[in-house]
Design an enzyme around this catalytic site. Structure first.
Site, short mmCIF file in Angstrom:
data_model
loop_
_atom_site.label_atom_id
_atom_site.label_comp_id
_atom_site.label_asym_id
_atom_site.label_seq_id
_atom_site.Cartn_x
_atom_site.Cartn_y
_atom_site.Cartn_z
N LEU A 1 0.88 -1.16 0.00
CA LEU A 1 0.00 0.00 0.00
C LEU A 1 0.92 1.21 0.00
O LEU A 1 1.99 1.18 0.64
CB LEU A 1 -0.88 0.02 1.26
CG LEU A 1 -2.01 -1.04 1.33
CD1 LEU A 1 -2.73 -0.94 2.66
CD2 LEU A 1 -2.99 -0.90 0.17
N ASP A 2 0.51 2.27 -0.69
CA ASP A 2 1.35 3.47 -0.73
C ASP A 2 1.55 4.04 0.67
O ASP A 2 0.75 3.82 1.56
CB ASP A 2 0.69 4.56 -1.60
CG ASP A 2 0.60 4.15 -3.06
OD1 ASP A 2 1.40 3.31 -3.49
OD2 ASP A 2 -0.30 4.68 -3.75
N TYR A 3 2.60 4.84 0.82
CA TYR A 3 2.92 5.51 2.08
C TYR A 3 1.71 6.24 2.65
O TYR A 3 1.42 6.18 3.83
CB TYR A 3 4.07 6.49 1.79
CG TYR A 3 4.64 7.20 2.98
CD1 TYR A 3 5.44 6.52 3.89
CD2 TYR A 3 4.41 8.56 3.18
CE1 TYR A 3 5.99 7.18 4.99
CE2 TYR A 3 4.95 9.23 4.26
CZ TYR A 3 5.75 8.53 5.16
OH TYR A 3 6.29 9.18 6.25
N LYS B 1 -5.21 5.14 -7.69
CA LYS B 1 -4.98 6.57 -7.92
C LYS B 1 -4.95 6.86 -9.42
O LYS B 1 -5.51 7.85 -9.89
CB LYS B 1 -3.67 7.01 -7.28
CG LYS B 1 -3.72 7.00 -5.76
CD LYS B 1 -2.38 7.37 -5.16
CE LYS B 1 -2.38 7.25 -3.64
NZ LYS B 1 -1.06 7.32 -3.05
N THR C 1 -1.46 5.69 1.90
CA THR C 1 -2.69 4.89 1.87
C THR C 1 -2.80 4.13 3.19
O THR C 1 -1.80 3.59 3.68
CB THR C 1 -2.66 3.89 0.69
OG1 THR C 1 -2.56 4.60 -0.53
CG2 THR C 1 -3.90 3.01 0.65
#
Ligand code: URA
Length: 240
Positions: free
Chosen positions: A101-103, A191, A105
């Site tokens: 998961l993104d930083y 995104k 998110t």
């Protein structure tokens, strides 16, 4: 000393046949060097990595984490930032995140030392659905939602059809809360998909992973999966 493919199969990384394929395709390293020769002998002190992840002979561990924003999903960070692994405290085995998961998110992230299950869960072939809830700028039109449902191509990357619906809108602020369910895990996928329909993501959370939800967890909390949950994940990925 044992043959490398036998050790991989024995440690549950993959079947013997799949282990041979992993070796031949250059995905296995022994003591820092890629080994592509079948039959290479290894011992207990050799350090074996598959796709950069050490294989393990420890008892399998399966953890669900409610990842907060501001934590990275890799298992170690050269800049010394907090990682998701730092948040899993009550598990003695070394576990690794299943995908990322993104930083910025938050949401449901699985961690395990079971390389075979992790590989399957991140493979689009097994179509484990992940549901994200995004706060976006702008309000998606019906045509835009249809595009997402039909499968959208962004910068030459084709994304499979998604389930997309609007949960709520704020006409004054011109924002919307959107739910998107996908089974792939391409880089910044949600995104990019929402940006492509003109609705950039302000905030993103993964709420569901297959049948698993974040029920009962607060950001930063982790829990072991129940045996029946592990069994169901194995069934979903053709391992049961
Ligand atoms: N899609 C994204 O864009 N970011 C995530 O963290 C997960 C899915």
């Amino acid at each position: 000393m044992e043959r490398l493919q036998k050790v991989l199969a024995h440690d549950g990384v993959a079947s013997r046949r799949q282990s041979e394929k992993l070796i031949m395709s250059g995905r296995v390293k022994v003591n820092g060097s890629v080994v592509t020769e079948l039959g290479t002998k290894v011992g207990v002190h050799d350090k074996i990595l598959v796709d950069g992840v050490p294989i393990t002979t420890e008892a399998p561990a399966y953890v669900m984490l409610y990842k907060p924003r501001g934590v990275i999903s890799t298992s170690n960070d050269e800049k010394g930032r907090k990682t998701v692994v730092d948040l899993v405290e009550n598990v003695s085995q070394r576990v690794y995140p299943v995908g990322r998961l993104d930083y910025d998110t938050s949401g449901l992230l699985l961690l395990t030392n079971d390389g075979e299950l992790a590989n399957r869960l991140t493979h689009p072939k097994y179509e484990v659905e992940k549901t994200y809830v995004a706060r976006v700028t702008g309000i998606p039109t019906n045509d835009a939602l249809r595009e997402l449902r039909q499968g959208i191509t962004v910068d030459e990357i084709k994304y499979a059809p998604a389930k997309a619906k609007i949960i709520s809108t704020d006409e004054k602020k011109k924002i919307a809360i959107v739910s998107l369910t996908i089974h792939e895990g391409k880089n910044h996928q949600v995104k990019k998909m929402l940006n492509a329909i003109g609705c950039p993501v302000e905030k993103l959370k993964r709420e569901e992973y297959g049948f698993l939800t974040l029920k009962g967890l607060q950001p930063g909390d982790a829990r072991n999966l129940k045996p029946e949950e592990v069994k169901e994940l194995r069934r979903l990925t053709g391992l049961a």
